[in-house]
Design a protein around this motif. Structure first.
Motif, PDB file in Angstrom:
ATOM      1  N   UNK A  84       0.814  -1.221   0.000  1.00 38.52           N
ATOM      2  CA  UNK A  84       0.000   0.000   0.000  1.00 38.52           C
ATOM      3  C   UNK A  84       0.843   1.266   0.000  1.00 38.52           C
ATOM      4  N   UNK A  85       0.329   2.268  -0.680  1.00 38.71           N
ATOM      5  CA  UNK A  85       0.851   3.634  -0.580  1.00 38.71           C
ATOM      6  C   UNK A  85      -0.241   4.457   0.104  1.00 38.71           C
ATOM      7  N   UNK A  86       0.152   5.289   1.045  1.00 40.11           N
ATOM      8  CA  UNK A  86      -0.853   6.094   1.751  1.00 40.11           C
ATOM      9  C   UNK A  86      -0.368   7.537   1.839  1.00 40.11           C
TER      10      UNK A  86
ATOM     11  N   UNK B 194      -3.660   3.450  -1.701  1.00 35.78           N
ATOM     12  CA  UNK B 194      -3.633   2.687  -2.943  1.00 35.78           C
ATOM     13  C   UNK B 194      -3.063   1.321  -2.645  1.00 35.78           C
TER      14      UNK B 194
ATOM     15  N   UNK C  98      -5.442  -2.078  -9.080  1.00 35.79           N
ATOM     16  CA  UNK C  98      -5.061  -1.191  -7.977  1.00 35.79           C
ATOM     17  C   UNK C  98      -6.334  -0.603  -7.356  1.00 35.79           C
TER      18      UNK C  98
END
Lengths: 135, 125
Positions: B22-24, B34, B103
């Motif tokens: 994850x990207x936060x 994401x 995604x």
């Protein structure tokens, strides 16, 4: 009534290790991106690959001899924001997959959907099994 | 926000539970997450917000491979599961989700009350 059993503790320790190692993320670093699966069905060869966040335009698929080469770029979708976490990988990649036999160059179909690339290949005529009549 | 709760694989079948990466990021109004869940579909993903926990679950729906013989594989059929502890600054009624190219993008909006407010100073004449 409870009797202390040393092996109970050992088993707990083993569970602890198992839990630790099963908590892996989607990407395991000892494999090269992208991850693939090769399946065979009769004269067909199906290659599945995990490609999250990659557009069809940023992907190239080539066949050279009996190798399939998947290359492309996963473009970063970073924004100018304060990130709390960055775990995803971005960048260029190239992976060559040795196919178990030569394939026909005419019947190749590739689909990209929901982050999964599926390539359908067919054996070439000369690598199909041929029955030889004994005279 | 964004503290992983301990996750233990519950599946005993041939499917494996993966923790999606994850990207936060955070802005004044929202948190954006994401997560990569290749093979999942809009319908196979469940997102729940309960008791300060955001839980994301999904199943990858790969092509039916009955009758196929696996020659080589670097991944197994995947179930995805990841949870995050979220603070009470998030309005659980205002969560937007989008799934594209494998995604998952989640927008978690903050409550009006916790957004930064600019205070104007009145000048006494």
């Amino acid at each position: 009534m409870y009797t202390y059993n040393f092996f109970d503790d050992i088993m707990n320790l083993r569970d602890l290790f198992d839990d630790f190692f099963s908590r892996r993320t989607s990407y395991e670093p000892y494999r090269e991106f992208p991850y693939v699966r090769i399946e065979e069905e009769g004269d067909k060869l199906i290659i599945t690959s995990l490609m999250p966040g990659i557009k069809a335009d940023d992907l190239d698929i080539e066949i050279i001899d009996d190798s399939l080469i998947i290359s492309g770029e996963k473009k970063a979708d970073y924004e100018e924001k304060a990130y709390l976490r960055k775990e995803r990988f971005f960048g260029e990649f190239k992976k060559s997959i040795k196919l178990p036999f030569r394939i026909s160059h005419d019947n190749i179909r590739a689909d990209l959907k929901d982050g999964i690339l599926t390539i359908h290949l067919e054996k070439s005529e000369d690598s199909k099994p041929r029955k030889i009549d004994i005279k | 926000m964004a503290t992983d709760k301990s996750l233990i694989s519950e599946s005993k079948s041939s499917r494996r539970v993966y923790v999606p990466v994850a990207d936060i990021y955070e802005t004044e109004d929202l948190y954006c997450l994401k997560l990569e869940m290749p093979g999942a579909t809009k319908d196979s993903i469940d997102i729940t917000v309960e008791n300060n926990e955001l839980l994301i679950e999904g199943k990858s729906v790969l092509e039916d491979n009955a009758g196929r013989q696996i020659r080589y594989s670097e991944f197994s059929n995947m179930d995805y599961k990841r949870s995050f502890r979220i603070g009470n600054d998030i309005d659980s009624n205002k969560v937007e989700a989008k799934f594209e190219d494998g995604v998952l993008t989640l927008l978690l909006y903050k409550h009006e009350a916790v957004k930064p407010k600019k205070i104007t100073i009145n000048t006494a004449n």
